[in-house]
Write an enzyme that holds these catalytic residues in place. Structure first.
Site, mmCIF file in Angstrom:
data_model
loop_
_atom_site.group_PDB
_atom_site.id
_atom_site.type_symbol
_atom_site.label_atom_id
_atom_site.label_comp_id
_atom_site.label_asym_id
_atom_site.label_seq_id
_atom_site.Cartn_x
_atom_site.Cartn_y
_atom_site.Cartn_z
ATOM 1 N N ARG A 231 125.448 -8.788 42.982
ATOM 2 C CA ARG A 231 125.940 -9.932 43.755
ATOM 3 C C ARG A 231 126.748 -10.866 42.872
ATOM 4 N NH1 ARG A 231 119.731 -11.911 45.265
ATOM 5 N NH2 ARG A 231 118.941 -11.747 43.141
ATOM 6 N N ASP B 242 107.938 -15.841 44.950
ATOM 7 C CA ASP B 242 109.011 -16.825 45.035
ATOM 8 C C ASP B 242 108.463 -18.164 44.533
ATOM 9 O OD1 ASP B 242 111.188 -15.345 45.835
ATOM 10 O OD2 ASP B 242 110.732 -15.506 47.966
ATOM 11 N N ARG C 294 116.636 -10.111 63.080
ATOM 12 C CA ARG C 294 116.606 -10.984 64.265
ATOM 13 C C ARG C 294 117.582 -10.535 65.326
ATOM 14 N NH1 ARG C 294 117.967 -15.353 60.595
ATOM 15 N NH2 ARG C 294 115.989 -16.078 59.740
ATOM 16 N N ARG D 293 110.932 -8.453 53.040
ATOM 17 C CA ARG D 293 111.235 -9.838 52.660
ATOM 18 C C ARG D 293 112.349 -10.400 53.549
ATOM 19 N NH1 ARG D 293 110.329 -11.807 47.390
ATOM 20 N NH2 ARG D 293 112.452 -12.596 47.191
ATOM 21 N N ARG E 111 112.124 -5.121 35.885
ATOM 22 C CA ARG E 111 113.555 -4.966 36.051
ATOM 23 C C ARG E 111 114.209 -6.125 35.332
ATOM 24 N NH1 ARG E 111 116.427 -0.666 36.494
ATOM 25 N NH2 ARG E 111 118.338 -1.097 37.630
ATOM 26 N N GLU F 75 125.937 -10.707 38.822
ATOM 27 C CA GLU F 75 124.563 -10.329 38.442
ATOM 28 C C GLU F 75 124.458 -8.802 38.397
ATOM 29 O OE1 GLU F 75 121.546 -12.536 40.626
ATOM 30 O OE2 GLU F 75 120.225 -10.797 40.563
HETATM 31 P P1 FAD Z 1 109.077 -17.920 34.643
HETATM 32 O O1 FAD Z 1 110.080 -18.809 35.275
HETATM 33 O O2 FAD Z 1 109.512 -16.578 34.180
HETATM 34 O O3 FAD Z 1 108.398 -18.710 33.434
HETATM 35 C C1 FAD Z 1 107.665 -18.080 32.423
HETATM 36 C C2 FAD Z 1 108.091 -18.706 31.124
HETATM 37 O O4 FAD Z 1 107.264 -18.206 30.082
HETATM 38 C C3 FAD Z 1 109.522 -18.350 30.740
HETATM 39 O O5 FAD Z 1 110.259 -19.526 30.486
HETATM 40 C C4 FAD Z 1 109.361 -17.496 29.486
HETATM 41 O O6 FAD Z 1 110.417 -17.650 28.559
HETATM 42 C C5 FAD Z 1 108.042 -18.006 28.941
HETATM 43 N N1 FAD Z 1 107.355 -17.046 28.096
HETATM 44 C C6 FAD Z 1 107.111 -15.739 28.365
HETATM 45 N N2 FAD Z 1 106.478 -15.158 27.339
HETATM 46 C C7 FAD Z 1 106.310 -16.121 26.402
HETATM 47 C C8 FAD Z 1 105.756 -16.114 25.105
HETATM 48 N N3 FAD Z 1 105.259 -14.998 24.565
HETATM 49 N N4 FAD Z 1 105.736 -17.274 24.391
HETATM 50 C C9 FAD Z 1 106.275 -18.410 24.916
HETATM 51 N N5 FAD Z 1 106.837 -18.455 26.133
HETATM 52 C C10 FAD Z 1 106.860 -17.329 26.866
HETATM 53 N N6 FAD Z 1 112.414 -17.802 44.108
HETATM 54 C C11 FAD Z 1 112.664 -18.499 45.238
HETATM 55 O O7 FAD Z 1 111.758 -19.164 45.773
HETATM 56 N N7 FAD Z 1 113.916 -18.538 45.800
HETATM 57 C C12 FAD Z 1 114.973 -17.858 45.263
HETATM 58 O O8 FAD Z 1 116.075 -17.907 45.784
HETATM 59 C C13 FAD Z 1 114.727 -17.094 44.076
HETATM 60 N N8 FAD Z 1 115.731 -16.383 43.509
HETATM 61 C C14 FAD Z 1 115.486 -15.687 42.362
HETATM 62 C C15 FAD Z 1 116.548 -14.976 41.791
HETATM 63 C C16 FAD Z 1 116.341 -14.265 40.620
HETATM 64 C C17 FAD Z 1 117.484 -13.497 40.013
HETATM 65 C C18 FAD Z 1 115.043 -14.241 40.015
HETATM 66 C C19 FAD Z 1 114.815 -13.457 38.747
HETATM 67 C C20 FAD Z 1 113.999 -14.926 40.585
HETATM 68 C C21 FAD Z 1 114.204 -15.652 41.761
HETATM 69 N N9 FAD Z 1 113.180 -16.392 42.357
HETATM 70 C C22 FAD Z 1 113.419 -17.099 43.522
HETATM 71 C C23 FAD Z 1 111.807 -16.375 41.804
HETATM 72 C C24 FAD Z 1 111.533 -17.535 40.846
HETATM 73 O O9 FAD Z 1 112.400 -17.475 39.755
HETATM 74 C C25 FAD Z 1 110.081 -17.404 40.357
HETATM 75 O O10 FAD Z 1 109.198 -17.402 41.442
HETATM 76 C C26 FAD Z 1 109.640 -18.515 39.401
HETATM 77 O O11 FAD Z 1 110.650 -18.981 38.578
HETATM 78 C C27 FAD Z 1 108.501 -17.962 38.562
HETATM 79 O O12 FAD Z 1 107.945 -18.975 37.742
HETATM 80 P P2 FAD Z 1 106.956 -18.551 36.571
HETATM 81 O O13 FAD Z 1 106.531 -19.798 35.915
HETATM 82 O O14 FAD Z 1 105.933 -17.620 37.090
HETATM 83 O O15 FAD Z 1 107.838 -17.637 35.606
HETATM 84 N N1 UDP Z 2 118.437 -5.966 50.142
HETATM 85 C C1 UDP Z 2 119.377 -5.051 50.542
HETATM 86 N N2 UDP Z 2 120.645 -5.474 50.800
HETATM 87 C C2 UDP Z 2 121.016 -6.765 50.674
HETATM 88 C C3 UDP Z 2 120.042 -7.711 50.272
HETATM 89 C C4 UDP Z 2 118.763 -7.271 49.994
HETATM 90 O O1 UDP Z 2 119.084 -3.864 50.643
HETATM 91 O O2 UDP Z 2 122.189 -7.088 50.910
HETATM 92 C C5 UDP Z 2 117.071 -5.461 49.837
HETATM 93 C C6 UDP Z 2 116.939 -5.046 48.367
HETATM 94 O O3 UDP Z 2 116.062 -3.955 48.322
HETATM 95 C C7 UDP Z 2 116.347 -6.272 47.736
HETATM 96 C C8 UDP Z 2 115.379 -6.710 48.829
HETATM 97 O O4 UDP Z 2 116.107 -6.477 50.047
HETATM 98 O O5 UDP Z 2 115.681 -5.966 46.524
HETATM 99 C C9 UDP Z 2 114.928 -8.141 48.760
HETATM 100 O O6 UDP Z 2 116.075 -8.974 48.783
HETATM 101 P P1 UDP Z 2 116.039 -10.457 48.232
HETATM 102 O O7 UDP Z 2 117.358 -11.093 48.532
HETATM 103 O O8 UDP Z 2 114.826 -11.110 48.750
HETATM 104 O O9 UDP Z 2 115.889 -10.193 46.669
HETATM 105 P P2 UDP Z 2 115.899 -11.167 45.388
HETATM 106 O O10 UDP Z 2 116.718 -12.379 45.748
HETATM 107 O O11 UDP Z 2 114.460 -11.450 45.090
HETATM 108 O O12 UDP Z 2 116.543 -10.327 44.345
#
Ligand code: FAD
Ligand code: UDP
Length: 382
Positions: A294, A364, A188, A184, A263, A314
């Site tokens: 982080r 994402d 570079r 991911r 997770r 986090e």
């Molecule tokens: P969700 O956002 O999980 O929506 C599902 C919803 O369903 C939730 O609100 C949940 O409560 C609800 N639900 C589940 N079960 C039930 C039930 N039984 N009844 C009623 N409701 C229910 N993506 C990026 O592009 N850039 C980023 O920088 C990025 N950073 C991230 C950092 C973190 C820590 C995490 C966890 C994710 C990150 N993502 C990022 C990914 C991004 O959050 C997801 O791609 C996106 O939000 C997923 O949307 P979704 O609708 O599939 O799921």
């Molecule tokens: N990763 C790492 N060191 C860092 C940042 C990321 O080893 O400082 C690795 C780690 O395994 C992580 C993966 O790269 O789960 C993907 O990172 P990303 O930032 O895309 O993860 P997310 O934001 O989805 O948690």
């Protein structure tokens, strides 16, 4: 009371075309598009707010990313045009730094990282250093995250910036994790700290929640928060002609083949009386001793100038039933099990499974929007 309701005993019978379970990005894009096609949609969400994991909330004038740092990025113009209908985006470029026992390195792995670590100045010098270190693999094709990391950036970076961070994040040895996770991150041989290679990137000015609010603000859509689908699964299945389910696919089938692995995370948020705590939106702690992975400082996503700041630590943790399942763990065992659930899903003709949890995929945001629009095409055509 509606006539059908009396006849069937099911509250929603005949009132809606779709039930969308989950007001995250997948469910909201689907609901929005279905409403535009004239369909009546009921959205239920078990949390007390909409927007799923992209939910942001304003505190002290700062947009707080309640479920971790979210940076929108895509190279697909169609997806960028789609999302920017709902908000204006700023020019934020993600460039996290890594803190390894007090030493600071730029991410992703680029000439700034290599220069700081090895003193190398030219791309050729950096490449030579990487080649020298990856020789330990004896040209073996990488089969797991450890081998993939060493093959991309050598042993020093693997040891300082990858191994411990990854093991904290996933709770497994890097030898038991799939190689794709580390791919991911760009590698570079240029002095470029942009974490993504994508053409378009930014943060919505005013936060992400407004995007979902606007998607769901349609007369054909009703939204109810604080409702868990599993409290009335049987009734919903009978009452709605079609369901879009964005929760956990294994839970939908009552864990019939066993649990998929997820997770979970714990977020610890503090308001601090300082203007600038860490000088960057995201700092990764890549050593084993620091318990969190982080720290994010939310104001820097929007170049905020407030007197106070808000930070979130986090922590990653093992998921057990009842915890929020933030990440699917897409290793061989789980992908295999997911395929078994997919077979059950295929037989469930009136249910569409979508999103990170419904499709058990490390998506994402841009990929979730693309998947939801694909699903819309499948339902309604072009
Ligand atoms: P969700 O956002 O999980 O929506 C599902 C919803 O369903 C939730 O609100 C949940 O409560 C609800 N639900 C589940 N079960 C039930 C039930 N039984 N009844 C009623 N409701 C229910 N993506 C990026 O592009 N850039 C980023 O920088 C990025 N950073 C991230 C950092 C973190 C820590 C995490 C966890 C994710 C990150 N993502 C990022 C990914 C991004 O959050 C997801 O791609 C996106 O939000 C997923 O949307 P979704 O609708 O599939 O799921
Ligand atoms: N990763 C790492 N060191 C860092 C940042 C990321 O080893 O400082 C690795 C780690 O395994 C992580 C993966 O790269 O789960 C993907 O990172 P990303 O930032 O895309 O993860 P997310 O934001 O989805 O948690």
């Amino acid at each position: 009371m509606e006539k059908e309701e009396v006849a069937t005993g099911h509250t929603f019978f005949g009132m809606y075309d779709y039930l969308v379970v989950g007001a995250g990005l997948f469910g909201s894009v689907f609901a929005h598009e279905a409403a535009l096609k004239g369909k009546k949609v009921m959205v239920i969400e078990k949390r007390d707010h909409i927007a799923g994991n992209i939910y942001t909330k304003e505190v002290e004038g700062i947009q707080v990313h309640e479920y971790g740092a979210h940076i929108f990025h895509t190279s697909d113009k169609e997806i960028w045009d789609y999302v920017t209908q709902f908000a204006e985006f700023n020019r934020y470029t993600n460039s996290p730094v890594a803190n390894y026992k007090g030493e600071i390195y730029n991410l992703p792995f680029n000439m700034n990282t290599f220069n700081k670590l090895w003193g190398v100045v030219t791309p050729a010098e950096a490449q030579a250093k990487i080649d020298e270190q990856r020789a330990v693999l004896n040209s073996k094709i990488p089969e797991n995250l450890e081998e993939q990391a060493i093959s991309l950036v050598g042993t020093d970076i693997y040891e300082k910036l990858i191994k411990d961070y990854t093991e904290k994040q996933w709770g497994k040895p890097t030898t038991e994790l799939p190689a794709f996770i580390i791919r991911r991150l760009p590698v570079r041989l240029t002095y470029d700290n942009n974490y993504f290679n994508d053409t378009y990137q930014g943060i919505p000015i005013g936060g992400y929640t407004q995007i979902v609010e606007k998607m769901l603000a349609h007369e054909n859509i009703d939204v109810e928060t604080g409702i868990d689908f599993f409290d009335k699964k049987g009734e919903y299945l009978k009452s709605f002609p079609k369901i879009v389910f964005t929760g956990m696919i294994d839970q939908f089938f009552d864990y019939e083949f066993g649990e998929l692995e997820y997770r979970s995370l714990h977020f610890d948020t503090e308001i601090l009386n300082v203007e600038n705590y860490q000088g960057n939106a995201v700092v990764n702690y890549t050593d084993a001793e620091t318990p969190y992975t982080r720290i994010i400082e939310h104001k820097h996503f929007e170049f905020g100038m407030q007197d106070k700041t808000i930070i979130t630590k986090e922590y990653s943790k093992t998921w057990t039933r009842g915890d929020e399942p933030y990440y699917p763990v897409n290793n061989e065992r789980n992908n295999h099990l997911y395929k078994e659930y997919q077979k059950l899903a295929a037989k469930q003709k009136n249910v569409i499974f979508g999103g990170r949890l419904g499709q058990y995929c490390y998506y994402d945001m841009h990929q979730v929007i693309a998947a939801a629009l694909q699903c819309v095409k499948g339902e309604f055509g072009e």
